[in-house]
Design a protein around this motif. Structure first.
Motif, mmCIF file in Angstrom:
data_model
loop_
_atom_site.group_PDB
_atom_site.id
_atom_site.type_symbol
_atom_site.label_atom_id
_atom_site.label_comp_id
_atom_site.label_asym_id
_atom_site.label_seq_id
_atom_site.Cartn_x
_atom_site.Cartn_y
_atom_site.Cartn_z
ATOM 1 N N UNK A 1 3.190 7.889 -13.934
ATOM 2 C CA UNK A 1 3.926 8.492 -12.838
ATOM 3 C C UNK A 1 5.408 8.176 -13.026
ATOM 4 N N UNK A 2 6.209 9.189 -12.891
ATOM 5 C CA UNK A 2 7.661 9.055 -12.952
ATOM 6 C C UNK A 2 8.204 9.593 -11.642
ATOM 7 N N UNK A 3 9.093 8.836 -11.026
ATOM 8 C CA UNK A 3 9.685 9.243 -9.759
ATOM 9 C C UNK A 3 11.193 9.282 -9.939
ATOM 10 N N UNK A 4 11.801 10.391 -9.524
ATOM 11 C CA UNK A 4 13.250 10.567 -9.612
ATOM 12 C C UNK A 4 13.780 10.764 -8.195
ATOM 13 N N UNK A 5 14.732 9.924 -7.819
ATOM 14 C CA UNK A 5 15.358 9.984 -6.500
ATOM 15 C C UNK A 5 16.813 10.413 -6.636
ATOM 16 N N UNK A 6 17.279 11.161 -5.659
ATOM 17 C CA UNK A 6 18.681 11.544 -5.623
ATOM 18 C C UNK A 6 18.980 12.333 -4.366
ATOM 19 N N UNK A 7 20.246 12.658 -4.180
ATOM 20 C CA UNK A 7 20.613 13.521 -3.064
ATOM 21 C C UNK A 7 20.010 14.898 -3.299
ATOM 22 N N UNK A 8 19.367 15.420 -2.280
ATOM 23 C CA UNK A 8 18.629 16.680 -2.400
ATOM 24 C C UNK A 8 19.498 17.804 -2.970
ATOM 25 N N UNK A 9 20.706 17.948 -2.462
ATOM 26 C CA UNK A 9 21.539 19.078 -2.904
ATOM 27 C C UNK A 9 22.038 18.920 -4.344
ATOM 28 N N UNK A 10 22.016 17.704 -4.887
ATOM 29 C CA UNK A 10 22.409 17.488 -6.282
ATOM 30 C C UNK A 10 21.184 17.497 -7.206
ATOM 31 N N UNK A 11 20.059 17.025 -6.691
ATOM 32 C CA UNK A 11 18.846 16.902 -7.491
ATOM 33 C C UNK A 11 18.129 18.241 -7.676
ATOM 34 N N UNK A 12 18.032 19.012 -6.618
ATOM 35 C CA UNK A 12 17.245 20.256 -6.652
ATOM 36 C C UNK A 12 17.625 21.212 -7.778
ATOM 37 N N UNK A 13 18.913 21.524 -7.973
ATOM 38 C CA UNK A 13 19.225 22.465 -9.050
ATOM 39 C C UNK A 13 19.032 21.898 -10.461
ATOM 40 N N UNK A 14 18.802 20.596 -10.567
ATOM 41 C CA UNK A 14 18.676 19.949 -11.875
ATOM 42 C C UNK A 14 17.241 19.552 -12.223
ATOM 43 N N UNK A 15 16.299 19.853 -11.371
ATOM 44 C CA UNK A 15 14.931 19.368 -11.575
ATOM 45 C C UNK A 15 14.364 19.745 -12.940
ATOM 46 N N UNK A 16 14.449 20.988 -13.292
ATOM 47 C CA UNK A 16 13.878 21.443 -14.564
ATOM 48 C C UNK A 16 14.526 20.720 -15.739
ATOM 49 N N UNK A 17 15.847 20.639 -15.730
ATOM 50 C CA UNK A 17 16.555 19.976 -16.831
ATOM 51 C C UNK A 17 16.233 18.482 -16.875
ATOM 52 N N UNK A 18 16.172 17.841 -15.720
ATOM 53 C CA UNK A 18 15.813 16.421 -15.672
ATOM 54 C C UNK A 18 14.410 16.201 -16.236
ATOM 55 N N UNK A 19 13.479 17.033 -15.836
ATOM 56 C CA UNK A 19 12.112 16.922 -16.340
ATOM 57 C C UNK A 19 12.090 17.051 -17.861
ATOM 58 N N UNK A 20 12.774 18.039 -18.382
ATOM 59 C CA UNK A 20 12.789 18.257 -19.831
ATOM 60 C C UNK A 20 13.398 17.071 -20.568
ATOM 61 N N UNK A 21 14.479 16.533 -20.044
ATOM 62 C CA UNK A 21 15.138 15.380 -20.676
ATOM 63 C C UNK A 21 14.224 14.156 -20.653
ATOM 64 N N UNK A 22 13.644 13.876 -19.504
ATOM 65 C CA UNK A 22 12.775 12.699 -19.385
ATOM 66 C C UNK A 22 11.580 12.822 -20.323
ATOM 67 N N UNK A 23 10.898 13.961 -20.304
ATOM 68 C CA UNK A 23 9.737 14.134 -21.173
ATOM 69 C C UNK A 23 10.125 14.096 -22.650
ATOM 70 N N UNK A 24 11.272 14.651 -22.983
ATOM 71 C CA UNK A 24 11.755 14.632 -24.365
ATOM 72 C C UNK A 24 11.981 13.187 -24.829
ATOM 73 N N UNK A 25 12.619 12.386 -23.995
ATOM 74 C CA UNK A 25 12.887 10.990 -24.351
ATOM 75 C C UNK A 25 11.597 10.183 -24.457
ATOM 76 N N UNK A 26 10.658 10.406 -23.541
ATOM 77 C CA UNK A 26 9.365 9.717 -23.619
ATOM 78 C C UNK A 26 8.630 10.091 -24.905
ATOM 79 N N UNK A 27 8.756 11.346 -25.292
ATOM 80 C CA UNK A 27 8.097 11.793 -26.516
ATOM 81 C C UNK A 27 8.739 11.158 -27.751
ATOM 82 N N UNK A 28 10.065 11.206 -27.823
ATOM 83 C CA UNK A 28 10.752 10.671 -28.997
ATOM 84 C C UNK A 28 10.597 9.157 -29.123
ATOM 85 N N UNK A 29 10.745 8.455 -28.026
ATOM 86 C CA UNK A 29 10.746 6.996 -28.103
ATOM 87 C C UNK A 29 9.362 6.363 -27.980
#
Length: 128
Positions: A1-29
């Protein structure tokens, strides 16, 4: 389980990109297949999110839950990779990122009807 917290108005438009970055880093490392972990976003209103002084509205907290076993070196590389990728791809300054890795023994995990120490079909090693 991965949980990402942030201000709603800053986090919402970035969800897809954040998910891709996190999963990419977990995969590589950690060699974890992409989208193998559950990821939850918790967007908060300003009155519900008090972040440290000197940080901006981009302040983002990432909690990563893992089965125990990775080396200190591996976990530190994952954290540093996340800092770099988030700054490079989303222009979030490292001062506005907080990352916590929480580890539990495999027997404390439950998925697919078994405990983590019973799972013998993982396609990646928790010992790297």
């Amino acid at each position: 389980m991965i949980i990402v917290y942030g201000l709603k108005h800053r986090l919402s438009p970035r969800k897809q990109a954040l998910m891709e970055i996190i999963f990419h880093c977990l995969h590589l490392e950690l060699d974890i297949p992409p989208k193998k972990h559950a990821l939850r976003f918790i967007g908060l209103d300003a009155e519900d999110y008090f972040y440290p002084e000197g940080r901006s509205e981009d302040f983002t907290v990432i909690e990563i839950n893992l089965m125990q076993g990775r080396t200190e070196f591996t976990k530190k590389r994952l954290i540093k990779m996340l800092f770099c990728e988030l700054e490079d791809k989303l222009d979030i300054s490292p001062i506005d990122i907080e990352i916590t890795i929480k580890e539990q023994p495999a027997h404390c995990w439950g998925f697919r009807g078994m405990t983590g120490d019973e799972a013998n079909d993982l396609t990646y090693s928790i010992y790297r």
